[in-house]
Write an enzyme that holds these catalytic residues in place. Structure first.
Site, PDB file in Angstrom:
ATOM      1  N   HIS A  82       0.844  -1.193   0.000  1.00  0.00           N
ATOM      2  CA  HIS A  82       0.000   0.000   0.000  1.00  0.00           C
ATOM      3  C   HIS A  82       0.873   1.233   0.000  1.00  0.00           C
ATOM      4  O   HIS A  82       1.876   1.301   0.697  1.00  0.00           O
ATOM      5  CB  HIS A  82      -0.906   0.014   1.228  1.00  0.00           C
ATOM      6  CG  HIS A  82      -2.189   0.758   0.969  1.00  0.00           C
ATOM      7  ND1 HIS A  82      -3.308   0.157   0.464  1.00  0.00           N
ATOM      8  CD2 HIS A  82      -2.508   2.057   1.127  1.00  0.00           C
ATOM      9  CE1 HIS A  82      -4.269   1.047   0.323  1.00  0.00           C
ATOM     10  NE2 HIS A  82      -3.809   2.218   0.725  1.00  0.00           N
ATOM     11  N   ASP A 161     -13.848   2.465   6.562  1.00  0.00           N
ATOM     12  CA  ASP A 161     -12.814   3.216   5.844  1.00  0.00           C
ATOM     13  C   ASP A 161     -13.355   3.734   4.521  1.00  0.00           C
ATOM     14  O   ASP A 161     -13.081   4.866   4.138  1.00  0.00           O
ATOM     15  CB  ASP A 161     -11.553   2.376   5.602  1.00  0.00           C
ATOM     16  CG  ASP A 161     -10.527   3.194   4.820  1.00  0.00           C
ATOM     17  OD1 ASP A 161     -10.149   4.268   5.316  1.00  0.00           O
ATOM     18  OD2 ASP A 161     -10.164   2.819   3.700  1.00  0.00           O
ATOM     19  N   ARG A 168     -13.143  12.259   3.613  1.00  0.00           N
ATOM     20  CA  ARG A 168     -11.856  12.965   3.750  1.00  0.00           C
ATOM     21  C   ARG A 168     -11.434  13.570   2.417  1.00  0.00           C
ATOM     22  O   ARG A 168     -10.883  14.672   2.370  1.00  0.00           O
ATOM     23  CB  ARG A 168     -10.767  11.987   4.244  1.00  0.00           C
ATOM     24  CG  ARG A 168     -10.907  11.626   5.713  1.00  0.00           C
ATOM     25  CD  ARG A 168      -9.985  10.462   6.068  1.00  0.00           C
ATOM     26  NE  ARG A 168      -8.592  10.760   5.825  1.00  0.00           N
ATOM     27  CZ  ARG A 168      -7.713   9.874   5.357  1.00  0.00           C
ATOM     28  NH1 ARG A 168      -8.060   8.627   5.107  1.00  0.00           N
ATOM     29  NH2 ARG A 168      -6.463  10.226   5.165  1.00  0.00           N
ATOM     30  N   SER A 183      -6.549   4.417   8.085  1.00  0.00           N
ATOM     31  CA  SER A 183      -7.163   4.081   6.808  1.00  0.00           C
ATOM     32  C   SER A 183      -6.382   2.952   6.128  1.00  0.00           C
ATOM     33  O   SER A 183      -6.946   1.945   5.695  1.00  0.00           O
ATOM     34  CB  SER A 183      -7.171   5.338   5.922  1.00  0.00           C
ATOM     35  OG  SER A 183      -7.460   5.018   4.590  1.00  0.00           O
ATOM     36  N   LYS A 187      -7.496  -1.425   6.252  1.00  0.00           N
ATOM     37  CA  LYS A 187      -7.721  -2.203   5.027  1.00  0.00           C
ATOM     38  C   LYS A 187      -6.777  -3.398   4.974  1.00  0.00           C
ATOM     39  O   LYS A 187      -7.141  -4.481   4.572  1.00  0.00           O
ATOM     40  CB  LYS A 187      -7.462  -1.330   3.787  1.00  0.00           C
ATOM     41  CG  LYS A 187      -8.570  -0.349   3.500  1.00  0.00           C
ATOM     42  CD  LYS A 187      -8.405   0.269   2.108  1.00  0.00           C
ATOM     43  CE  LYS A 187      -7.352   1.343   2.055  1.00  0.00           C
ATOM     44  NZ  LYS A 187      -7.749   2.651   2.503  1.00  0.00           N
TER      45      LYS A 187
HETATM   46  N1  URA Z   1      -4.144   5.435   1.226  1.00  0.00           N
HETATM   47  C1  URA Z   1      -5.214   5.079   1.975  1.00  0.00           C
HETATM   48  O1  URA Z   1      -5.776   4.015   1.793  1.00  0.00           O
HETATM   49  N2  URA Z   1      -5.615   5.921   2.924  1.00  0.00           N
HETATM   50  C2  URA Z   1      -5.040   7.110   3.168  1.00  0.00           C
HETATM   51  O2  URA Z   1      -5.472   7.809   4.045  1.00  0.00           O
HETATM   52  C3  URA Z   1      -3.923   7.478   2.370  1.00  0.00           C
HETATM   53  C4  URA Z   1      -3.503   6.611   1.390  1.00  0.00           C
END
Ligand code: URA
Length: 434
Positions: A82, A161, A168, A183, A187
């Site tokens: 990620h 999320d 956001r 966040s 995930k």
């Molecule tokens: N990627 C995400 O999934 N969440 C964030 O807040 C920033 C990048």
């Protein structure tokens, strides 16, 4: 409990209890907390921050807001990656198939555009028919059969999320360390990977502007991963200029496809190669970085990574003819070249402003309900340290509206700082947190 009390407490700099955080997240997932109150609390968190305890509580509550995938009945080991978000960051589209082609299953839950940074799902949705809303049985079946899944949040997986992320994006509350950590890690925990590689971006186009801030974010996330029993490593990578050349959904997808075919911008390939090699090391598929890089190179040269990408696109409903012929992806009506306004060297970019420039063209959302224009964006091959002469082409704008095109040209030129003296190029990475 009442939302107004939570908002007021955080507004005044208080710490939210574990119970209050769990109650809030449950309410968000169930739809009983209205958007305006959730947005107010997000802004209070953005301004006041959260303690480590609150951040961990928020992450776990969000990870538990839906079901938790256990993938061990499907494959013995999965890895996930990620990015903390950047401009021109299409890394997942290349890295995921590279790693899967080396025999390590990658099951990933990705995001959409967020603030000035693009989202992998939005980029893939440039392909007609491609979708990311997979049920859990579908996620597992695809992981078993292809070894590669690119899913989005669903009602099943980290739904809180999904809702907070969308809020956001349009309320100026993205660049918050606790909100980003929660966040991303919610995930990652919900999607059930055994190992997680985090690509934490640093610089003018990242949510973390300095190496110490990025390191702190990386440490919070790595600790959360370890506490949850997942092998977690973070790379700190440069985002003081866009990654590769393309910014914008279909343009980035095209660049990712070109890169999988063995071409593509050198900085983008160097980045993907390192991230993918680190993932192989985490998965214990190689003993040294050099061995891992060799496997990654082979996966690209042999066409195996491309084949994996194609399989994933087909499995998720994508029109394969557009993948095979990327010129058939959405095209903008107006394509205009931008030239250097003076002789000199590119010294710096306001990369965040470059991201916003593409959002205003229509590549991102200004309100939650905006539909994206997948065709629009920028091609900017210019890198920090490059020398140009006045009038030399430096960028190409793809637009569908002549007014937005004119605005983008002004905005784009304003993001570049020129100097008469040579400046060194930028590094790709600033370190690792393990
Ligand atoms: N990627 C995400 O999934 N969440 C964030 O807040 C920033 C990048």
């Amino acid at each position: 409990m009442r939302m107004v009390d939570l908002i007021a407490s955080k507004r005044d700099g208080g710490e939210l209890s574990t119970e209050a955080i769990q109650w809030f997240v449950k309410g968000v997932a169930a739809g009983t907390v209205p958007d305006y109150q959730a947005a107010a609390l997000l802004m209070a968190i953005y301004l006041r921050g959260m303690s480590r305890r609150e951040t961990v509580d928020l992450t776990l509550a969000m990870a538990h807001s839906g079901e938790q995938l256990d993938l061990h009945d499907t494959v013995p080991f999965t890895i996930d990656k990620h990015s903390s978000g950047g401009v021109g960051d299409k890394t997942t589209l290349v890295v995921q198939p590279l790693v899967a082609a080396c025999g390590v299953p990658v099951g990933k839950m990705s995001g959409r555009g967020l603030g000035s940074s693009g989202g992998t799902l939005d980029k893939m949705e440039s392909v007609r028919g491609w979708h990311c809303d997979l049920s859990m049985p579908q996620f597992k079946q695809q992981l078993r059969e292809i070894g590669l899944v690119l899913a989005g949040q669903t009602a099943d997986l980290a739904p809180a999320d999904g809702k907070l992320y969308a809020l956001r994006d349009v309320t100026g509350t993205v660049a918050s360390m606790p909100l980003i950590a929660a966040s991303i890690m919610s995930k990652k925990l919900a999607a059930g990977a055994d190992a997680i590689l985090l690509d934490v971006k640093v610089g003018s186009g990242a949510f973390m502007k300095t190496v110490p801030a990025a390191r702190e974010l990386a440490e919070i996330m790595v600790n959360i991963g370890h506490d949850a029993g997942r092998q977690t490593v973070a790379l700190l990578s440069d985002m003081n200029q866009p990654l590769g050349h393309a910014i914008g959904n279909a343009l980035e997808l095209k660049e990712a496809i070109t890169t999988l075919h063995g071409d593509g911008p050198p900085d983008f390939w160097a980045h993907c190669r390192e991230v993918a090699a680190q993932m192989l090391l985490l998965a214990e598929k190689a003993e040294t970085l050099a061995q891992a890089q060799e496997q990654i190179d082979q996966a690209r040269v042999s066409g195996r990574a491309w084949h994996k990408f194609r399989q994933m696109a087909i499995a998720q409903g994508g029109d394969v003819s557009q993948i095979d012929e990327p010129d058939t992806l959405p095209q903008a009506r107006y394509v205009e070249t931008v030239c250097a306004p003076q002789d000199g060297f590119a010294a710096a970019f306001d990369t965040d402003a470059l991201g916003w420039c593409t959002v205003y063209l229509g590549a991102g959302r200004l309100v939650k309900t905006d539909t994206l224009d997948h065709a629009v964006g920028l091609l900017l091959p210019l890198k920090v340290g490059d020398r140009v002469t006045k009038g030399q082409p430096i960028a190409v704008i793809h637009a569908n509206d002549p007014n937005k095109l004119a605005q983008a040209k002004t905005n784009l030129l304003a993001t570049i700082t020129w100097t008469n003296d040579p400046v060194p190029g930028l590094p790709h990475f600033y370190g690792t947190v393990a």
